[in-house]
Write a protein that holds these residues in place. Structure first.
Motif, PDB file in Angstrom:
ATOM      1  N   ASN A 197      -1.788  -9.383 -33.862  1.00 24.06           N
ATOM      2  CA  ASN A 197      -1.837  -8.145 -33.072  1.00 24.06           C
ATOM      3  C   ASN A 197      -1.973  -8.456 -31.580  1.00 24.06           C
ATOM      4  O   ASN A 197      -1.328  -7.831 -30.745  1.00 24.06           O
ATOM      5  N   LEU A 198      -2.843  -9.416 -31.263  1.00 26.82           N
ATOM      6  CA  LEU A 198      -3.037  -9.805 -29.872  1.00 26.82           C
ATOM      7  C   LEU A 198      -1.753 -10.386 -29.282  1.00 26.82           C
ATOM      8  O   LEU A 198      -1.358 -10.038 -28.166  1.00 26.82           O
ATOM      9  N   ASN A 207       1.293  -9.791 -30.262  1.00 27.35           N
ATOM     10  CA  ASN A 207       2.261  -8.692 -30.136  1.00 27.35           C
ATOM     11  C   ASN A 207       1.969  -7.841 -28.899  1.00 27.35           C
ATOM     12  O   ASN A 207       2.890  -7.426 -28.192  1.00 27.35           O
ATOM     13  N   ARG A 208       0.690  -7.571 -28.639  1.00 23.72           N
ATOM     14  CA  ARG A 208       0.317  -6.812 -27.429  1.00 23.72           C
ATOM     15  C   ARG A 208       0.691  -7.588 -26.174  1.00 23.72           C
ATOM     16  O   ARG A 208       1.193  -7.028 -25.204  1.00 23.72           O
ATOM     17  N   LEU A 259      -3.528  -8.342 -21.679  1.00 19.38           N
ATOM     18  CA  LEU A 259      -4.148  -8.259 -23.004  1.00 19.38           C
ATOM     19  C   LEU A 259      -4.591  -6.833 -23.330  1.00 19.38           C
ATOM     20  O   LEU A 259      -5.032  -6.559 -24.431  1.00 19.38           O
ATOM     21  N   ASP A 260      -4.451  -5.927 -22.353  1.00 19.22           N
ATOM     22  CA  ASP A 260      -4.739  -4.511 -22.548  1.00 19.22           C
ATOM     23  C   ASP A 260      -6.127  -4.315 -23.149  1.00 19.22           C
ATOM     24  O   ASP A 260      -6.324  -3.583 -24.102  1.00 19.22           O
ATOM     25  N   ALA A 268       4.440  -7.393 -25.631  1.00 19.51           N
ATOM     26  CA  ALA A 268       4.851  -6.066 -25.159  1.00 19.51           C
ATOM     27  C   ALA A 268       4.438  -5.846 -23.702  1.00 19.51           C
ATOM     28  O   ALA A 268       5.229  -5.335 -22.898  1.00 19.51           O
ATOM     29  N   ASN A 269       3.234  -6.226 -23.352  1.00 19.84           N
ATOM     30  CA  ASN A 269       2.750  -6.025 -21.985  1.00 19.84           C
ATOM     31  C   ASN A 269       3.443  -6.932 -20.977  1.00 19.84           C
ATOM     32  O   ASN A 269       3.584  -6.577 -19.812  1.00 19.84           O
TER      33      ASN A 269
END
Length: 176
Positions: A14-15, A17-18, A174-175, A21-22
């Protein structure tokens, strides 16, 4: 003998993928860095110091006298007038009408941010870098860096600014 290891960790996936995307469009991150640095430049003007905290060279006596003459700061007897005292007590380095400070802006793109004054302030570079100015280039203007510090032919961020920029990148990518 061969050893194989496969990690199946959903949190890590998940990290990643974030992060992917970012990182596709860094414009929001670059805008945040630009806004931060514009604030820092305004703080430099208020503190009358370089980004690393080094105080700017004081104004010369000639500059102060010219300012007093321009602002009617003298009495007929040669003493300072009340207006002259106010002028001297409120005089800030690199600040006459706020044009230079107000001209600092940032321009963000997907991969970078530019911070500067643009081309409409002709005296911006001489105040940042210092050098000879005036008729015949007889006046020496000391460098009073208000943007990133000069290091030879390159510009470097002050350590505290670098730390904040890295933190902004870390937060945005990393949002978190």
């Amino acid at each position: 003998m061969e050893i194989s290891l496969k990690i199946n960790d959903q949190d890590t996936q998940n990290l990643l993928n974030r992060l992917r995307a970012n990182a596709a469009d860094l414009t929001p991150t670059m805008q945040a860095i630009g806004a931060f640095y514009e604030r820092r430049v305004r703080e430099n003007f208020k503190a009358q110091s370089a980004p690393d905290g080094t105080p700017w060279a004081p104004l010369s006596e000639v500059t102060l006298h010219l300012g007093l003459a321009r602002n009617k700061g003298w009495k007929k007897n040669g003493y300072l007038s009340a207006k002259g005292k106010r002028y001297l007590s409120g005089k800030r380095i690199l600040w006459e009408h706020g044009d230079l400070e107000g001209s600092v802006h940032s321009q963000a793109s997907r991969t970078s941010v530019s911070i500067g004054t643009g081309g409409h302030i002709p005296y911006a570079a001489i105040h940042q870098l210092g050098g000879k100015a005036g008729r015949g280039r007889k006046v020496t203007i000391p460098a009073r860096p208000y943007l990133a510090l000069n290091r030879g032919t390159e510009m470097d961020l002050a350590e505290r600014d670098r730390t904040m920029v890295i933190e902004l990148i870390r937060e945005r990518l990393l949002d978190l």
